[in-house]
Motif scaffolding. Sequence first.
Motif, PDB file in Angstrom:
ATOM      1  N   ARG A 777       0.833  -1.196   0.000  1.00  0.00           N
ATOM      2  CA  ARG A 777       0.000   0.000   0.000  1.00  0.00           C
ATOM      3  C   ARG A 777       0.881   1.264   0.000  1.00  0.00           C
ATOM      4  NH1 ARG A 777      -3.045  -1.105   3.917  1.00  0.00           N
ATOM      5  NH2 ARG A 777      -4.946  -1.714   2.819  1.00  0.00           N
ATOM      6  N   GLY A 778       1.980   1.212   0.744  1.00  0.00           N
ATOM      7  CA  GLY A 778       2.887   2.350   0.758  1.00  0.00           C
ATOM      8  C   GLY A 778       3.449   2.644  -0.620  1.00  0.00           C
ATOM      9  N   ALA A 779       3.754   1.572  -1.376  1.00  0.00           N
ATOM     10  CA  ALA A 779       4.251   1.769  -2.740  1.00  0.00           C
ATOM     11  C   ALA A 779       3.190   2.422  -3.618  1.00  0.00           C
ATOM     12  CB  ALA A 779       4.680   0.426  -3.331  1.00  0.00           C
ATOM     13  N   LEU A 780       1.939   1.993  -3.452  1.00  0.00           N
ATOM     14  CA  LEU A 780       0.857   2.607  -4.224  1.00  0.00           C
ATOM     15  C   LEU A 780       0.712   4.087  -3.873  1.00  0.00           C
ATOM     16  CD1 LEU A 780      -1.897  -0.176  -3.970  1.00  0.00           C
ATOM     17  CD2 LEU A 780      -0.422   0.290  -5.916  1.00  0.00           C
ATOM     18  N   LEU A 781       0.711   4.369  -2.578  1.00  0.00           N
ATOM     19  CA  LEU A 781       0.506   5.742  -2.132  1.00  0.00           C
ATOM     20  C   LEU A 781       1.661   6.662  -2.545  1.00  0.00           C
ATOM     21  CD1 LEU A 781      -0.904   5.083   1.443  1.00  0.00           C
ATOM     22  CD2 LEU A 781      -2.165   5.898  -0.546  1.00  0.00           C
ATOM     23  N   GLU A 782       2.865   6.080  -2.625  1.00  0.00           N
ATOM     24  CA  GLU A 782       4.025   6.899  -2.986  1.00  0.00           C
ATOM     25  C   GLU A 782       4.028   7.269  -4.461  1.00  0.00           C
ATOM     26  OE1 GLU A 782       8.924   6.644  -2.934  1.00  0.00           O
ATOM     27  OE2 GLU A 782       7.731   5.069  -1.988  1.00  0.00           O
ATOM     28  N   HIS A 783       3.639   6.320  -5.315  1.00  0.00           N
ATOM     29  CA  HIS A 783       3.817   6.537  -6.755  1.00  0.00           C
ATOM     30  C   HIS A 783       2.528   6.894  -7.489  1.00  0.00           C
ATOM     31  CE1 HIS A 783       7.993   5.106  -6.767  1.00  0.00           C
ATOM     32  NE2 HIS A 783       7.599   4.209  -5.873  1.00  0.00           N
ATOM     33  N   LEU A 784       1.380   6.538  -6.930  1.00  0.00           N
ATOM     34  CA  LEU A 784       0.121   6.778  -7.631  1.00  0.00           C
ATOM     35  C   LEU A 784      -0.205   8.254  -7.821  1.00  0.00           C
ATOM     36  CD1 LEU A 784      -2.454   5.610  -8.916  1.00  0.00           C
ATOM     37  CD2 LEU A 784      -3.447   5.470  -6.612  1.00  0.00           C
ATOM     38  N   PRO A 785       0.038   9.116  -6.818  1.00  0.00           N
ATOM     39  CA  PRO A 785      -0.343  10.528  -7.009  1.00  0.00           C
ATOM     40  C   PRO A 785       0.279  11.168  -8.241  1.00  0.00           C
ATOM     41  CG  PRO A 785       0.124  10.097  -4.697  1.00  0.00           C
ATOM     42  CD  PRO A 785       0.534   8.872  -5.446  1.00  0.00           C
ATOM     43  N   ARG A 786       1.538  10.854  -8.503  1.00  0.00           N
ATOM     44  CA  ARG A 786       2.207  11.451  -9.658  1.00  0.00           C
ATOM     45  C   ARG A 786       1.582  10.977 -10.959  1.00  0.00           C
ATOM     46  NH1 ARG A 786       8.187  10.227  -9.291  1.00  0.00           N
ATOM     47  NH2 ARG A 786       7.842  11.437  -7.393  1.00  0.00           N
ATOM     48  N   ALA A 787       1.282   9.663 -11.034  1.00  0.00           N
ATOM     49  CA  ALA A 787       0.673   9.131 -12.250  1.00  0.00           C
ATOM     50  C   ALA A 787      -0.719   9.704 -12.459  1.00  0.00           C
ATOM     51  CB  ALA A 787       0.606   7.597 -12.165  1.00  0.00           C
ATOM     52  N   THR A 788      -1.475   9.869 -11.370  1.00  0.00           N
ATOM     53  CA  THR A 788      -2.826  10.398 -11.486  1.00  0.00           C
ATOM     54  C   THR A 788      -2.806  11.872 -11.862  1.00  0.00           C
ATOM     55  OG1 THR A 788      -3.560   8.814  -9.825  1.00  0.00           O
ATOM     56  CG2 THR A 788      -5.018  10.660 -10.292  1.00  0.00           C
ATOM     57  N   ALA A 789      -1.880  12.619 -11.253  1.00  0.00           N
ATOM     58  CA  ALA A 789      -1.773  14.039 -11.596  1.00  0.00           C
ATOM     59  C   ALA A 789      -1.424  14.210 -13.069  1.00  0.00           C
ATOM     60  CB  ALA A 789      -0.717  14.702 -10.713  1.00  0.00           C
ATOM     61  N   ALA A 790      -0.521  13.367 -13.557  1.00  0.00           N
ATOM     62  CA  ALA A 790      -0.156  13.439 -14.970  1.00  0.00           C
ATOM     63  C   ALA A 790      -1.342  13.095 -15.859  1.00  0.00           C
ATOM     64  CB  ALA A 790       1.016  12.495 -15.247  1.00  0.00           C
ATOM     65  N   ALA A 791      -2.144  12.114 -15.400  1.00  0.00           N
ATOM     66  CA  ALA A 791      -3.315  11.728 -16.182  1.00  0.00           C
ATOM     67  C   ALA A 791      -4.333  12.856 -16.236  1.00  0.00           C
ATOM     68  CB  ALA A 791      -3.950  10.480 -15.576  1.00  0.00           C
ATOM     69  N   HIS A 792      -4.554  13.523 -15.092  1.00  0.00           N
ATOM     70  CA  HIS A 792      -5.480  14.668 -15.087  1.00  0.00           C
ATOM     71  C   HIS A 792      -4.979  15.766 -16.022  1.00  0.00           C
ATOM     72  CE1 HIS A 792      -8.604  13.790 -12.172  1.00  0.00           C
ATOM     73  NE2 HIS A 792      -7.710  13.250 -11.360  1.00  0.00           N
ATOM     74  N   ALA A 793      -3.674  16.042 -15.963  1.00  0.00           N
ATOM     75  CA  ALA A 793      -3.118  17.082 -16.826  1.00  0.00           C
ATOM     76  C   ALA A 793      -3.274  16.717 -18.293  1.00  0.00           C
ATOM     77  CB  ALA A 793      -1.649  17.305 -16.482  1.00  0.00           C
ATOM     78  N   HIS A 794      -3.037  15.455 -18.611  1.00  0.00           N
ATOM     79  CA  HIS A 794      -3.147  14.984 -19.994  1.00  0.00           C
ATOM     80  C   HIS A 794      -4.577  15.089 -20.480  1.00  0.00           C
ATOM     81  CE1 HIS A 794      -2.638  12.426 -23.527  1.00  0.00           C
ATOM     82  NE2 HIS A 794      -1.328  12.519 -23.345  1.00  0.00           N
TER      83      HIS A 794
END
Length: 809
Positions: A777-794
């Motif tokens: 879960r820590g790995a998800l929480l660490e890396h997911l925000p960046r991927a999601t932010a990039a997806a929103h921007a895209h």
Amino acid sequence: MAKYVIGVDGGTESLRAGVFDAQGRPLAFASSPYPTSYPHPSWAEQSPEDWWTALGAAVRAAVAQAGVSPGDVAAMSVDTTCCTVVALDAEGRPLRPALLWMDMRSARQAAQVAACGAPELRVNGGGGGPVSAEWMVPKALWLKQEEPNTYIAAHWICEYQDYLNYHLTGAMVASVDNVAIRWHGSDGPPLELLRRLGMEELSGKWPQEVLQLGARIGGGLTARAAAHLGLPEGLPVAQGGADAFIGVIGLGVIAPGDMAMLTGSSHLHIGMTDRPLSGKGMFGSYRGAVLPGVHVVEGGQTSTGSAVNWLRRGLMGGAVDYADLNAEAEAVPPGCEGLVCLDHFQGNRTPHTDPLSRGALVGLTLKHTRGHVFRGLVEAVAFGTEAVLEAMRGAGYSPTSLTIAGGATKSELWMQVHADVSNLPLHLTEVPDAPALGCAILAAVAAGLHPDIPTAVKAMVRVSRTITPDPQRHAVYRRLYQERYSKLYPALRPLFHAGHDHAPTPNGAPAVEEGASGQWAAAAAEAGEAARQGRQGEEGGGLPRAIVSPSILAADFACLGDEVERVLAAGADWIHVDMFDGGAIAGGNFTIGPPVVAALRKRAPGAFLDCHLAVQDPAKYVEAVAAAGASSFTFQIEPFLDAHTAQPDAAKRCAAAAAGAAELAAAIRARGMRAAVAVAPATGVEVVMPLADAGAVDMVLFMTVNCGFGGQSFQAQVLDKVAAARRAHPSLTIQVDGGINATTAALAAAAGANAVVAGTAVFLAPEGAAAAIGAIRGALLEHLPRATAAAHAHATLAAVEGAGPAAVL
């Protein structure tokens, strides 16, 4: 003179009371249940008032059923679950619900305890660990760190055992058994341990008097307690202890050199010795945990009866019964004509403490039959017990006998092989309810019916029969153990650990070695705690929820309900249930069906059952799976593509497949389940995107391995599809299944997955399920925000430029 005694066994789900005579013969039993609440994942709590209510109901019912007069009862004693911790005020009133033994919220604190290096930790594998979040000190440390007001207000921090005895007698005392085995207090309070943890004040909150087993507590039943139980005021109450260890007394295992072997899906070994011992590959010794001057050692095997059950049910479909297998195996000579097995199907607890180890069948030929394999597994379990005993002998403990209870006693072959391999006699006793009988023995001593525990055991425990070893067969087995079995694990360990021993963790540090716990485990647990406390986004609000879904294919199917409860208590969000029907889509493999889903729903009413059907015709299972209680129904897209293979145009083929899948998804939703679609590694993302674009599915699952085959490598190229799906749908639930551990979960999250299916990484994690789930879960929480932010921007950019959703692919 009063001549009957009452033994009370306070278990996880109910309290059971038995009435016995002075010779240990049971007259009646009665039980009363109580509920457990799970306020957060990995938490488990009970109300102490419920224990008190159950105690009164069970004792009254047992006395009535036995047909004895309350005045003829001479004494009583209680055992309970160990490490069920309560915080009380000065009058014994609970300040909060009790932390049940299985409560794993203190994983981070357990890592702190293990890392402090205090000398009292030598009982944990000679100081090598592990330290469990179940135990007293981590739970008390959690109270101090997370609920400081409760901790400060607590006049007493004690056990379930101590709470009942206080309300029975008015005296707050602790059991030497609990203190020795799980409070790190074999030689008195663990003052150095508490000092290093900065919680010296805890020793003042613990009961200040520690009583030996069988000692009278206070002045006996108070007037209030007597009225509650329907027994005479002043009735002697004897000090009990932890249920399993009181059960050892009920088996008559009290003298140095004796050992109890409790069998079932696993084996537990509890032995008595006359001097302190500690060493690698064993737990203990615990001084005076049962009798003054006697030390206790502990060992265990993780998959024994479960491995045999795997053979009969998993490979033979339950088509043959154990009587036939035993008869066929008895015709096979010792050594199985060259076949040797390794019994580590679910890893190894002792002496290797290696959850990554696995079972093996070595030396198979075309001559070998199912009788050979059955006998080979039985011999492997007996060899595994010999490995436990060998580790104990290396530390200075050599048992002189084994008193056996549980499932293995149903097989004459198994018991004889155990005796022959160990070269020790095996004893079986008359009364199988050993914990209740153990309490009855302690009560009889407190009442004066017998002068001491050894005398009481002699009068109240009877060996029904003894299996003696055959010297000639022992000589054969000794050679086989030394030349073959003992060489299997060292030879196979590199294969079991390939890709694990040096895999990086989320913070870049080396993976945790055998039995260790420290900063990595603490960080993992802290990340899991952050998720449990809601310090993350929610679906639909920008950041999809991080979801860890353990796959039961990695669980021990012999005790599946227990396994599922364990990972739920450790913090799992969902339970992933794979269902294969023998079709080509899963390589011809067949697993479980709707009845298992129904059983899991009954066992875990509040669980989210994440069902994945790798079947050729998923539509025919919708009704049954819904009726069984599934929360989510995931189907493979490939059968819909196969239905349109005659269509030469790829785009039209995908459109037709999506239309059929959307119809199925609507039917799934109509039955109250979430609908999800799964994509095999070789299938393109473009096939499922129309479903996500139309909102027809609640989740897309990307497989990084092929359905139905274990031991496959994580296919990282699949993550390109994950990234494409996330760019198109920033808030969609995207799941990745196959080869997931903390490292690959980080890769999946970086690509945009917010949900992962983890089997072995959770069920067999060396650092424990709670820490493994926390790490993932820590790995998800660490890396997911960046991927999601990039997806929103895209997505925003695409919308500004007037592009449709497909353009972001």
